[in-house]
Design a protein around this motif. Structure first.
Motif, PDB file in Angstrom:
ATOM      1  N   GLU A 120     -10.441 -61.130   0.979  1.00  0.00           N
ATOM      2  CA  GLU A 120     -10.254 -61.645  -0.262  1.00  0.00           C
ATOM      3  C   GLU A 120     -11.149 -61.091  -1.401  1.00  0.00           C
ATOM      4  O   GLU A 120     -12.222 -60.978  -0.989  1.00  0.00           O
ATOM      5  CB  GLU A 120     -10.012 -63.189  -0.233  1.00  0.00           C
ATOM      6  N   TYR A 121     -10.522 -60.846  -2.573  1.00  0.00           N
ATOM      7  CA  TYR A 121     -11.388 -60.437  -3.459  1.00  0.00           C
ATOM      8  C   TYR A 121     -10.770 -61.332  -4.845  1.00  0.00           C
ATOM      9  O   TYR A 121      -9.770 -61.757  -5.379  1.00  0.00           O
ATOM     10  CB  TYR A 121     -10.752 -58.909  -3.794  1.00  0.00           C
ATOM     11  N   TRP A 122     -12.253 -61.916  -5.433  1.00  0.00           N
ATOM     12  CA  TRP A 122     -12.117 -62.794  -6.417  1.00  0.00           C
ATOM     13  C   TRP A 122     -12.865 -62.379  -7.668  1.00  0.00           C
ATOM     14  O   TRP A 122     -13.755 -61.728  -7.750  1.00  0.00           O
ATOM     15  CB  TRP A 122     -12.844 -64.171  -5.825  1.00  0.00           C
ATOM     16  N   ALA A 123     -12.356 -62.922  -8.694  1.00  0.00           N
ATOM     17  CA  ALA A 123     -13.097 -63.027  -9.971  1.00  0.00           C
ATOM     18  C   ALA A 123     -13.684 -61.855 -10.582  1.00  0.00           C
ATOM     19  O   ALA A 123     -15.041 -61.739 -10.721  1.00  0.00           O
ATOM     20  CB  ALA A 123     -14.095 -64.339 -10.096  1.00  0.00           C
ATOM     21  N   PRO A 124     -12.962 -60.666 -10.967  1.00  0.00           N
ATOM     22  CA  PRO A 124     -13.581 -59.591 -11.569  1.00  0.00           C
ATOM     23  C   PRO A 124     -14.111 -59.844 -12.786  1.00  0.00           C
ATOM     24  O   PRO A 124     -13.456 -60.533 -13.692  1.00  0.00           O
ATOM     25  CB  PRO A 124     -12.520 -58.803 -11.598  1.00  0.00           C
ATOM     26  N   GLU A 125     -15.336 -59.304 -13.077  1.00  0.00           N
ATOM     27  CA  GLU A 125     -16.034 -59.512 -14.443  1.00  0.00           C
ATOM     28  C   GLU A 125     -16.277 -57.898 -14.962  1.00  0.00           C
ATOM     29  O   GLU A 125     -17.337 -57.415 -14.231  1.00  0.00           O
ATOM     30  CB  GLU A 125     -17.175 -60.312 -14.749  1.00  0.00           C
ATOM     31  N   PRO A 126     -15.955 -57.371 -16.057  1.00  0.00           N
ATOM     32  CA  PRO A 126     -16.219 -56.158 -16.416  1.00  0.00           C
ATOM     33  C   PRO A 126     -17.500 -55.965 -17.411  1.00  0.00           C
ATOM     34  O   PRO A 126     -17.967 -57.038 -17.932  1.00  0.00           O
ATOM     35  CB  PRO A 126     -15.080 -55.606 -17.214  1.00  0.00           C
ATOM     36  N   ALA A 127     -18.152 -54.881 -17.506  1.00  0.00           N
ATOM     37  CA  ALA A 127     -19.197 -54.715 -18.367  1.00  0.00           C
ATOM     38  C   ALA A 127     -19.338 -53.236 -18.688  1.00  0.00           C
ATOM     39  O   ALA A 127     -18.585 -52.536 -17.982  1.00  0.00           O
ATOM     40  CB  ALA A 127     -20.701 -55.090 -17.871  1.00  0.00           C
ATOM     41  N   PHE A 128     -19.967 -52.818 -19.627  1.00  0.00           N
ATOM     42  CA  PHE A 128     -20.015 -51.463 -20.315  1.00  0.00           C
ATOM     43  C   PHE A 128     -21.616 -51.026 -20.670  1.00  0.00           C
ATOM     44  O   PHE A 128     -21.942 -51.997 -21.310  1.00  0.00           O
ATOM     45  CB  PHE A 128     -19.085 -51.249 -21.493  1.00  0.00           C
ATOM     46  N   ASP A 129     -21.972 -50.158 -20.047  1.00  0.00           N
ATOM     47  CA  ASP A 129     -23.449 -49.916 -20.299  1.00  0.00           C
ATOM     48  C   ASP A 129     -23.743 -48.122 -19.935  1.00  0.00           C
ATOM     49  O   ASP A 129     -23.169 -48.054 -19.019  1.00  0.00           O
ATOM     50  CB  ASP A 129     -24.479 -50.519 -19.570  1.00  0.00           C
ATOM     51  N   GLY A 130     -24.298 -47.597 -21.105  1.00  0.00           N
ATOM     52  CA  GLY A 130     -24.610 -46.365 -20.873  1.00  0.00           C
ATOM     53  C   GLY A 130     -23.592 -45.481 -20.445  1.00  0.00           C
ATOM     54  O   GLY A 130     -23.703 -44.205 -19.681  1.00  0.00           O
ATOM     55  N   GLY A 131     -22.457 -45.610 -21.130  1.00  0.00           N
ATOM     56  CA  GLY A 131     -21.315 -44.651 -20.933  1.00  0.00           C
ATOM     57  C   GLY A 131     -20.579 -44.910 -19.636  1.00  0.00           C
ATOM     58  O   GLY A 131     -19.472 -44.450 -19.519  1.00  0.00           O
ATOM     59  N   LYS A 132     -20.896 -45.964 -18.719  1.00  0.00           N
ATOM     60  CA  LYS A 132     -20.037 -46.355 -17.645  1.00  0.00           C
ATOM     61  C   LYS A 132     -19.731 -47.721 -17.754  1.00  0.00           C
ATOM     62  O   LYS A 132     -20.063 -48.514 -18.467  1.00  0.00           O
ATOM     63  CB  LYS A 132     -21.057 -46.290 -16.341  1.00  0.00           C
ATOM     64  N   PHE A 133     -18.521 -47.902 -16.924  1.00  0.00           N
ATOM     65  CA  PHE A 133     -17.986 -49.031 -16.735  1.00  0.00           C
ATOM     66  C   PHE A 133     -18.196 -49.863 -15.577  1.00  0.00           C
ATOM     67  O   PHE A 133     -18.083 -49.045 -14.630  1.00  0.00           O
ATOM     68  CB  PHE A 133     -16.410 -49.148 -17.160  1.00  0.00           C
ATOM     69  N   TYR A 134     -18.539 -51.124 -15.462  1.00  0.00           N
ATOM     70  CA  TYR A 134     -19.033 -51.770 -14.147  1.00  0.00           C
ATOM     71  C   TYR A 134     -17.890 -52.919 -14.085  1.00  0.00           C
ATOM     72  O   TYR A 134     -17.665 -53.632 -14.990  1.00  0.00           O
ATOM     73  CB  TYR A 134     -20.393 -52.260 -14.285  1.00  0.00           C
ATOM     74  N   LEU A 135     -17.797 -53.139 -12.749  1.00  0.00           N
ATOM     75  CA  LEU A 135     -16.864 -54.380 -12.375  1.00  0.00           C
ATOM     76  C   LEU A 135     -17.511 -55.280 -11.174  1.00  0.00           C
ATOM     77  O   LEU A 135     -17.658 -54.641 -10.126  1.00  0.00           O
ATOM     78  CB  LEU A 135     -15.343 -54.105 -11.918  1.00  0.00           C
ATOM     79  N   TYR A 136     -17.884 -56.203 -11.624  1.00  0.00           N
ATOM     80  CA  TYR A 136     -18.517 -57.314 -10.700  1.00  0.00           C
ATOM     81  C   TYR A 136     -17.551 -58.066 -10.263  1.00  0.00           C
ATOM     82  O   TYR A 136     -16.754 -58.772 -10.827  1.00  0.00           O
ATOM     83  CB  TYR A 136     -19.809 -58.098 -11.532  1.00  0.00           C
ATOM     84  N   TYR A 137     -17.744 -58.475  -8.872  1.00  0.00           N
ATOM     85  CA  TYR A 137     -16.592 -59.268  -8.243  1.00  0.00           C
ATOM     86  C   TYR A 137     -17.290 -59.845  -7.025  1.00  0.00           C
ATOM     87  O   TYR A 137     -18.547 -59.490  -6.487  1.00  0.00           O
ATOM     88  CB  TYR A 137     -15.247 -58.686  -7.909  1.00  0.00           C
ATOM     89  N   ALA A 138     -16.427 -60.624  -6.448  1.00  0.00           N
ATOM     90  CA  ALA A 138     -16.833 -61.238  -4.902  1.00  0.00           C
ATOM     91  C   ALA A 138     -15.783 -60.949  -3.566  1.00  0.00           C
ATOM     92  O   ALA A 138     -14.675 -60.930  -3.942  1.00  0.00           O
ATOM     93  CB  ALA A 138     -16.957 -62.756  -4.984  1.00  0.00           C
ATOM     94  N   GLN A 139     -16.393 -60.653  -2.558  1.00  0.00           N
ATOM     95  CA  GLN A 139     -15.644 -60.250  -1.400  1.00  0.00           C
ATOM     96  C   GLN A 139     -16.066 -60.997  -0.312  1.00  0.00           C
ATOM     97  O   GLN A 139     -17.061 -61.387  -0.005  1.00  0.00           O
ATOM     98  CB  GLN A 139     -15.895 -58.963  -1.124  1.00  0.00           C
ATOM     99  N   GLY A 140     -14.944 -61.868   0.485  1.00  0.00           N
ATOM    100  CA  GLY A 140     -15.321 -62.540   1.752  1.00  0.00           C
ATOM    101  C   GLY A 140     -13.927 -63.067   2.299  1.00  0.00           C
ATOM    102  O   GLY A 140     -12.995 -62.595   2.093  1.00  0.00           O
ATOM    103  N   GLY A 141     -14.183 -64.069   2.982  1.00  0.00           N
ATOM    104  CA  GLY A 141     -13.070 -64.980   3.458  1.00  0.00           C
ATOM    105  C   GLY A 141     -12.980 -64.520   5.065  1.00  0.00           C
ATOM    106  O   GLY A 141     -11.901 -65.215   5.641  1.00  0.00           O
TER     107      GLY A 141
END
Length: 354
Positions: free
Chosen positions: A103-124
Motif C-alpha cells: 500500500e502507498y499512503w500520504a504523498p507530500e511534494p516539495a521543490f528544491d534546486g530545480g528538482k521535484f520530490y515526493l515523500y510517501y509511505a510504503q508498507g502493509g
C-alpha cells in the motif's frame, strides 16, 4: 513544499507570467477566480491531499492505497489554477515494487534546486510495518521515480507514515512524520505521535530524529482495547498524525490530525513553538482547527495549507462523502484569529471574496 508567504506567492506569479504568460494548462495565469465554490471541489477519491504551488499552478497528490491509476502509476495527481477547478493528470509515481500487496499512503511534494520530490509511505505486507520513501522528478507532473532507499527513522521504528517536508527560514529542510509510541512515558497515551529529522540533500535523513508531539487528550482515541500482536499487548490506542508546519507571526504552528480516520470524529488541531523543532506547546483538548458537524463535513483532516490566488491562506483537506465510502477533496479559508488558526468546513455553496 507550498509557499508560505504572500510576498513569495506574488513574486512567483509575476515571474512565471513574465516568462511565459501561460500555465501548463494552456490558459492565462491570471484567469479569473470563480465567484463561488461548493465542496467537495473534487468528488473522486482524494485522501490525504499533499499540495505544491509552482509557477502559479497548484498540484495536488492523493493516496491510492493498493490501487493503480489507468497509467499504471500510484497517487492521484490533480492540477488547478484557482484551488476550485481541478484537472485529472493520472498517476504521479511509478511504483517502486511490482508486489501488488504493498500500500502507498500520504504523498507530500516539495521543490528544491530545480528538482521535484515526493515523500510517501510504503508498507502493509507485515503487521505494523510502513517506511517513508522519497521519489524525484524533473517536472511537477512527474512521473516521479523512487530513489531506491527508505528514509529510516533513527530509532528503527517499524511504523513511519505521513511525511511532511518543511524548509525553515535559513534554508534547512526538515522531515516531519508520524510513528508509533507504544508506551506511556511522560504521562502520554500510547499511540501514533509525531517526530522530525533534518534532511540531507532532500533524499537522506541526518539521523537526528526527535519526538515532537505525543497524544495527550481523550479526543485523539483511535481504538479502545486494541490488540497489537507486534507488541504482544493491548492498548487504548491514540493517534495524532499528518503533521503540517506553517510559520505565522514569527511562530511555528504544527498542525496535526487526530482520532480515527475511519470515523466522523477525525479532525485537526495544532501546537505552537518558537523554533521549528520545538518544544511545541498548547495542543488542544479538541480538534480546534477543523472538525466535522452533524449534517456537515464528516471526518475532515489530513490537510495542506497554501496561499491562494487572492493572497489568503487556504486549507485543502479530505472529508468523507455522505455514505462514508470515499474521501473527497475540499477547500476552505484559514482564519488566523486571536484564539488561534481556525477553518470552518463547508458543504453549501460559498462566495469567493477578495
Amino acid at each position: 513544499m507550498p509557499l508560505t508567504s504572500r510576498r513569495e506567492f506574488l513574486a512567483q506569479l509575476a515571474g512565471a507570467a513574465g516568462a511565459a504568460g501561460l500555465t501548463a494548462l494552456g490558459a492565462p495565469l491570471l484567469a479569473a477566480q470563480p465567484r463561488s465554490y461548493t465542496n467537495p471541489v473534487y468528488a473522486g477519491s482524494m485522501p490525504d491531499p499533499g499540495v505544491l504551488l509552482h509557477q502559479g499552478v497548484y498540484y495536488a497528490f492523493g493516496t491510492t492505497g493498493k490501487d493503480r491509476k489507468s497509467d499504471g502509476r500510484i497517487f492521484t495527481l490533480l492540477r488547478s489554477r484557482n484551488l476550485f477547478d481541478w484537472e485529472e493528470l493520472g498517476g504521479a509515481l511509478t511504483p517502486p515494487s511490482t508486489d501488488a500487496r504493498y500500500e502507498y499512503w500520504a504523498p507530500e511534494p516539495a521543490f528544491d534546486g530545480g528538482k521535484f520530490y515526493l515523500y510517501y509511505a510504503q508498507g502493509g505486507i507485515e503487521e505494523e510495518k510502513f517506511a517513508v520513501r522519497v521519489a524525484v522528478a524533473d517536472r511537477p507532473e512527474g512521473p516521479y521515480v523512487d530513489t531506491g532507499t527508505p528514509l529510516v527513522d533513527c530509532t528503527g521504528n517499524r511504523f513511519t507514515i505521513d511525511p511532511h517536508p518543511y524548509r525553515d527560514t535559513d534554508g534547512t529542510w526538515y522531515l516531519f512524520y508520524a510513528r508509533n509510541y507504544p508506551n506511556t512515558e511522560g504521562g502520554f497515551h500510547p499511540g501514533t505521535g509525531l517526530a522530525a529529522d533534518r534532511l540531507v540533500g532532500m533524499t537522506k535523513l541526518a539521523g537526528e530524529c526527535r519526538t515532537i508531539l505525543r497524544a495527550r487528550y481523550p479526543w485523539t482515541l483511535y481504538e479502545a482495547h486494541r490488540r497489537m500482536n507486534v507488541y504482544d499487548a493491548t492498548f487504548d490506542w491514540h493517534t495524532i498524525e499528518a503533521p503540517y508546519v506553517r510559520r505565522h507571526g514569527g511562530k511555528y504552528y504544527l498542525f496535526y490530525s487526530g482520532s480515527n480516520w475511519q470515523t466522523p470524529n477525525y479532525g485537526v488541531d495544532y501546537a505552537v513553538a518558537d523554533h521549528v523543532l520545538g518544544p511545541y506547546t498548547g495542543q488542544g483538548q479538541s480538534a480546534r482547527v477543523l472538525r466535522g458537524s452533524p449534517g456537515g463535513a464528516r471526518g475532515p483532516g489530513h490537510h495542506a495549507i497554501v496561499t491562494g490566488p487572492d493572497g489568503r491562506d487556504w486549507v485543502l483537506y479530505h472529508a468523507w462523502n455522505k455514505e462514508m465510502t470515499v474521501r473527497q477533496l475540499c477547500v476552505d479559508p484559514l482564519r488566523w484569529t486571536p484564539d488561534g488558526p481556525r477553518c470552518t468546513p463547508t458543504v453549501a455553496p460559498q462566495k469567493v471574496t477578495k
